[in-house]
Design a protein around this motif. Structure first.
Motif, PDB file in Angstrom:
ATOM      1  N   UNK A 263      40.758  35.419  34.831  1.00 12.94           N
ATOM      2  CA  UNK A 263      39.446  36.046  34.981  1.00 12.94           C
ATOM      3  C   UNK A 263      39.114  36.939  33.787  1.00 12.94           C
ATOM      4  N   UNK A 264      37.970  36.686  33.186  1.00 12.62           N
ATOM      5  CA  UNK A 264      37.507  37.508  32.068  1.00 12.62           C
ATOM      6  C   UNK A 264      38.105  37.156  30.728  1.00 12.62           C
ATOM      7  N   UNK A 265      39.074  36.247  30.691  1.00  9.45           N
ATOM      8  CA  UNK A 265      39.698  35.894  29.421  1.00  9.45           C
ATOM      9  C   UNK A 265      38.828  34.874  28.670  1.00  9.45           C
ATOM     10  N   UNK A 266      38.838  34.945  27.345  1.00 12.27           N
ATOM     11  CA  UNK A 266      38.067  33.992  26.561  1.00 12.27           C
ATOM     12  C   UNK A 266      38.529  32.551  26.791  1.00 12.27           C
ATOM     13  N   UNK A 267      37.637  31.619  26.510  1.00  9.16           N
ATOM     14  CA  UNK A 267      37.963  30.202  26.652  1.00  9.16           C
ATOM     15  C   UNK A 267      39.120  29.819  25.729  1.00  9.16           C
ATOM     16  N   UNK A 268      39.114  30.375  24.499  1.00 11.13           N
ATOM     17  CA  UNK A 268      40.176  29.991  23.557  1.00 11.13           C
ATOM     18  C   UNK A 268      41.549  30.393  24.085  1.00 11.13           C
ATOM     19  N   UNK A 269      41.639  31.513  24.800  1.00 10.82           N
ATOM     20  CA  UNK A 269      42.924  31.950  25.347  1.00 10.82           C
ATOM     21  C   UNK A 269      43.422  30.947  26.381  1.00 10.82           C
ATOM     22  N   UNK A 270      42.538  30.543  27.258  1.00 15.94           N
ATOM     23  CA  UNK A 270      42.934  29.583  28.301  1.00 15.94           C
ATOM     24  C   UNK A 270      43.257  28.217  27.701  1.00 15.94           C
ATOM     25  N   UNK A 431      41.356  32.047  16.901  1.00 19.43           N
ATOM     26  CA  UNK A 431      40.184  32.290  16.042  1.00 19.43           C
ATOM     27  C   UNK A 431      40.343  33.543  15.189  1.00 19.43           C
ATOM     28  N   UNK A 432      39.458  33.695  14.222  1.00 18.71           N
ATOM     29  CA  UNK A 432      39.392  34.951  13.493  1.00 18.71           C
ATOM     30  C   UNK A 432      39.189  36.091  14.478  1.00 18.71           C
ATOM     31  N   UNK A 433      39.970  37.157  14.329  1.00 17.80           N
ATOM     32  CA  UNK A 433      40.012  38.223  15.338  1.00 17.80           C
ATOM     33  C   UNK A 433      39.883  39.596  14.693  1.00 17.80           C
ATOM     34  N   UNK A 434      38.975  40.395  15.210  1.00 17.32           N
ATOM     35  CA  UNK A 434      38.811  41.774  14.763  1.00 17.32           C
ATOM     36  C   UNK A 434      38.841  42.681  15.996  1.00 17.32           C
ATOM     37  N   UNK A 435      39.506  43.816  15.868  1.00 20.19           N
ATOM     38  CA  UNK A 435      39.623  44.714  17.018  1.00 20.19           C
ATOM     39  C   UNK A 435      39.664  46.161  16.560  1.00 20.19           C
ATOM     40  N   UNK A 436      39.298  47.037  17.481  1.00 22.87           N
ATOM     41  CA  UNK A 436      39.363  48.472  17.246  1.00 22.87           C
ATOM     42  C   UNK A 436      39.892  49.135  18.504  1.00 22.87           C
ATOM     43  N   UNK A 437      40.777  50.099  18.318  1.00 20.86           N
ATOM     44  CA  UNK A 437      41.262  50.909  19.438  1.00 20.86           C
ATOM     45  C   UNK A 437      40.938  52.367  19.143  1.00 20.86           C
ATOM     46  N   UNK A 438      40.219  52.973  20.066  1.00 20.43           N
ATOM     47  CA  UNK A 438      39.831  54.385  19.932  1.00 20.43           C
ATOM     48  C   UNK A 438      40.062  55.058  21.275  1.00 20.43           C
ATOM     49  N   UNK A 439      40.824  56.136  21.278  1.00 13.92           N
ATOM     50  CA  UNK A 439      41.099  56.879  22.508  1.00 13.92           C
ATOM     51  C   UNK A 439      41.644  55.956  23.605  1.00 13.92           C
ATOM     52  N   UNK A 447      35.496  35.720  15.571  1.00 17.85           N
ATOM     53  CA  UNK A 447      34.571  35.246  14.544  1.00 17.85           C
ATOM     54  C   UNK A 447      34.491  33.727  14.556  1.00 17.85           C
ATOM     55  N   UNK A 448      33.265  33.192  14.612  1.00 19.62           N
ATOM     56  CA  UNK A 448      33.046  31.769  14.437  1.00 19.62           C
ATOM     57  C   UNK A 448      33.340  30.910  15.644  1.00 19.62           C
ATOM     58  N   UNK A 449      33.486  31.500  16.824  1.00 21.81           N
ATOM     59  CA  UNK A 449      33.726  30.705  18.028  1.00 21.81           C
ATOM     60  C   UNK A 449      32.698  31.082  19.094  1.00 21.81           C
ATOM     61  N   UNK A 450      32.421  30.154  19.961  1.00 18.13           N
ATOM     62  CA  UNK A 450      31.476  30.329  21.064  1.00 18.13           C
ATOM     63  C   UNK A 450      32.273  30.861  22.241  1.00 18.13           C
ATOM     64  N   UNK A 518      40.779  21.029  28.756  1.00 15.62           N
ATOM     65  CA  UNK A 518      39.942  22.107  28.244  1.00 15.62           C
ATOM     66  C   UNK A 518      39.451  23.040  29.347  1.00 15.62           C
ATOM     67  N   UNK A 519      39.429  24.332  29.034  1.00 15.14           N
ATOM     68  CA  UNK A 519      38.942  25.339  29.973  1.00 15.14           C
ATOM     69  C   UNK A 519      37.417  25.362  29.984  1.00 15.14           C
ATOM     70  N   UNK A 520      36.855  25.906  31.052  1.00 13.05           N
ATOM     71  CA  UNK A 520      35.405  25.967  31.195  1.00 13.05           C
ATOM     72  C   UNK A 520      34.892  27.317  30.697  1.00 13.05           C
ATOM     73  N   UNK A 521      33.582  27.359  30.445  1.00 11.10           N
ATOM     74  CA  UNK A 521      32.942  28.607  30.059  1.00 11.10           C
ATOM     75  C   UNK A 521      32.795  29.517  31.281  1.00 11.10           C
ATOM     76  N   UNK A 522      32.534  30.800  31.072  1.00 10.00           N
ATOM     77  CA  UNK A 522      32.294  31.706  32.206  1.00 10.00           C
ATOM     78  C   UNK A 522      31.146  31.215  33.079  1.00 10.00           C
ATOM     79  N   UNK A 523      31.269  31.389  34.367  1.00 11.10           N
ATOM     80  CA  UNK A 523      30.275  30.855  35.298  1.00 11.10           C
ATOM     81  C   UNK A 523      28.887  31.454  35.084  1.00 11.10           C
ATOM     82  N   UNK A 524      28.829  32.733  34.664  1.00  8.40           N
ATOM     83  CA  UNK A 524      27.514  33.350  34.488  1.00  8.40           C
ATOM     84  C   UNK A 524      26.813  32.911  33.203  1.00  8.40           C
TER      85      UNK A 524
END
Length: 575
Positions: A263-270, A431-439, A447-450, A518-524
């Motif tokens: 639940x809530x995980x990106x399609x690429x992860x699944x 995929x290309x991945x950018x992240x930030x951790x604050x508090x 980047x570059x994925x749907x 292949x995994x499906x997109x989020x239902x919403x």
């Protein structure tokens, strides 16, 4: 439009309609607009030169040490080091991949600035490695082991008086023949010398010989021991081949393929679950991870022996109180978290690394220090320890006062943790991945994925199980972190570039024929034609947009496309 004006324009659009726009912009440091020259600031006062030994393991998990898994793992020398020194549980890497991480350690710069962004033989041209500055400060320096940064060539690099290395990943046991990426030889000070035996032991023999016989005893020394282990495929020496035969390793809870975990995980992860870097088909083989770990940790035992030999030498020669020893890894390693293995992504088990620091009488004994240390901070710290001047191109900060226990953790201000990973064709599933951790709140974008982005409150959800990215209560924080991440990913010239290299193969695209498809997109994401809020997902998030969504209304009303086309056609030419 200049890069600075472009960035400000993006910021304004991202926060359009939001009362918090000024606060968000003020909270984010402006991007650097000029490239720093490789000159140094004045050197701090130093009463004595201490020796430094830096031990780097390849692909060791953050919790892969006996004192963190008692009764299961056996690492007596690492455990003793932690008991006599300080353990840093919040150590991280700014890029979780071999070559970029090693380049960051050696240059004191992030991947967007040093340019080593993948494992595909990037250029080292123009880079200065921190041991060169140690040499200028009077240090005798030596490198032993896996370089694997930039060029595949194994020749000596600037900054080291002694050199022992090998091509590419190297081999646990001597290779049978020469190839483009492997050799039966080691490079010893520029000369090909046949590898004789098990690589961990042989590298340690070279290091010990240098300590005992080759180094200048009248100079302080810096020794960089860079192990091949425990990189795949891990091969323990015969003495540890069956050490963990009876061990019962378990996988993290999130390894299970369940609706709750997905639940809530990106399609690429699944989708990655059934791939080279997925728990169901990792390395395209059928060895269970619980079995693989027996070889992984058996290989670590030889590294533990190596550490023990070095520490015994220091104690017997009364060098222990004059030598700083640092033990860490180039990146983390996942063993099934979220269905993934290996590294590259921004999840905790990928970016976190082990870190133990030791110097009796200087570094507090038996301490657990919560200060966050990045691989970016090693170079400035080592130069600080040596009393050497700090080059202006360094991006990290010295942690020496924190390591000594002279600076309280509450006074250690590491700032935001910024993470970058650039897609490489060899392993296209991440995929290309950018992240930030604050508090202790982490935002991840791709980047570059749907696909969806991610937001985690690590205070309450350290295992990153509950993606808050669509939670209205976290909308302001999400947008704040989006803005901050973009600004802080600017390179030294204020640019936002995505580097890439030549694609030379299709990469590791295979999946288990009997495995998950292949995994499906989020239902919403599935809607009926002609929603009245067609443009809303494209527009920057804002409080006004959030308010409209809460009321079940569009921010910008859009009539059905057919009606709009008809209206405009019929109304053409009319006043």
């Amino acid at each position: 439009m200049s890069e600075k004006k472009k960035s400000l324009s993006i910021l304004r659009r991202a926060m359009a309609g939001a009362a918090c726009i000024v606060a968000c912009m003020a909270a984010v440091p402006a991007p650097a607009l000029a490239a720093p020259k490789e000159t140094a600031a004045p050197a701090p006062q130093q009463t004595r030169h201490r020796n430094i030994i830096f031990v780097l393991v390849d692909d060791l998990r953050y919790d892969g040490m006996g004192f963190l898994q008692p009764g299961l793992l056996k690492t007596p020398n690492i455990d003793r080091m932690a008991k006599e020194g300080s353990y840093f549980p919040n150590a991280v890497v700014t890029s979780s991949l071999c070559s970029p991480s090693r380049a960051t350690i050696l240059t004191g710069q992030t991947a967007r600035n040093h340019g080593i962004v993948d494992n595909n033989d990037s250029s080292e041209a123009g880079l200065t490695y921190f041991p060169s500055y140690l040499q200028q400060a009077g240090y005798n320096t030596a490198f032993f082991g896996k370089w694997h940064m930039g060029s595949e060539a194994d020749g000596p690099r600037p900054g080291f008086d002694k050199w022992v290395s090998f091509k590419g990943q190297g081999n646990y046991w001597p290779a049978k023949a020469e190839s483009a990426h492997s050799s039966p030889n080691l490079n010893v000070d520029g000369k090909a010398v046949p590898q004789q035996g098990y690589i961990t032991d042989e590298l340690t023999d070279y290091a010990m010989n240098w300590l005992q016989k080759e180094r200048d005893p009248n100079k302080p020394f810096f020794l960089y021991l860079s192990h091949k282990g425990v990189h795949s495929d891990p091969l323990p020496p015969p003495r540890y081949a069956h050490q963990y035969d009876k061990a019962k390793f378990t996988l993290p809870d999130s390894a299970a393929d369940t609706p709750q975990n997905n639940e809530g995980k990106p399609v690429w992860v699944r989708n990655q679950r059934n791939s080279w870097h997925g728990i169901d088909f990792f390395y395209n083989a059928d060895v269970p991870m619980t079995e693989y770990l027996k070889y992984y940790y058996g290989t670590l035992s030889a590294i533990d022996d190596s550490l023990g030999r070095i520490m015994d030498y220091l104690r017997k020669n009364k060098l222990d109180k004059d030598t700083l020893v640092v033990f860490t890894s180039d990146n983390g390693y996942m063993v099934g978290e979220h269905g993934l293995i290996d590294k590259r992504n921004a999840y905790q088990a990928s970016v976190r690394v082990p870190l133990v620091v030791w110097e009796p009488g200087t570094v507090p004994a038996g301490a657990v220090n919560e200060g966050r240390i990045r691989n970016l901070d090693f170079a400035p710290t080592f130069l600080d320890v040596a009393g050497a001047a700090r080059p202006k191109q360094f991006e990290g900060k010295s942690a020496w006062a924190l390591w000594e226990g002279k600076q309280a953790v509450t006074d250690w201000k590491p700032g935001d943790f910024i993470y970058e990973y650039y897609w490489e064709y060899n392993f296209p599933m991440t995929p290309g991945t950018f992240a930030i951790e604050r508090d202790n709140v982490k935002y991840i974008q791709y980047y570059g994925v749907w696909d969806t982005d991610e937001l985690y409150d690590l205070n309450r959800d350290p295992d990153e199980m509950h993606n808050l990215v669509d939670d209205p209560a976290w909308a302001a924080k999400k947008q704040e972190l989006r803005v901050a991440l973009y600004q802080q990913l600017a390179d030294r010239n204020g640019r936002h570039n995505i580097p890439y290299g030549a694609r030379l193969s299709i990469g590791a695209v295979r999946r288990d024929v009997d495995g998950q498809h292949a995994a499906d997109f989020p239902s919403n994401w599935y809607v009926k034609p002609n929603p009245t809020d067609r443009l809303d997902p494209i527009l920057p998030d804002s409080p006004a947009k959030l308010k409209a969504q809460a009321a079940g209304k569009p921010l910008v009303y859009t009539p059905p496309l057919k009606e709009e086309l008809t209206r405009q056609v019929e109304g053409a030419g009319k006043p």
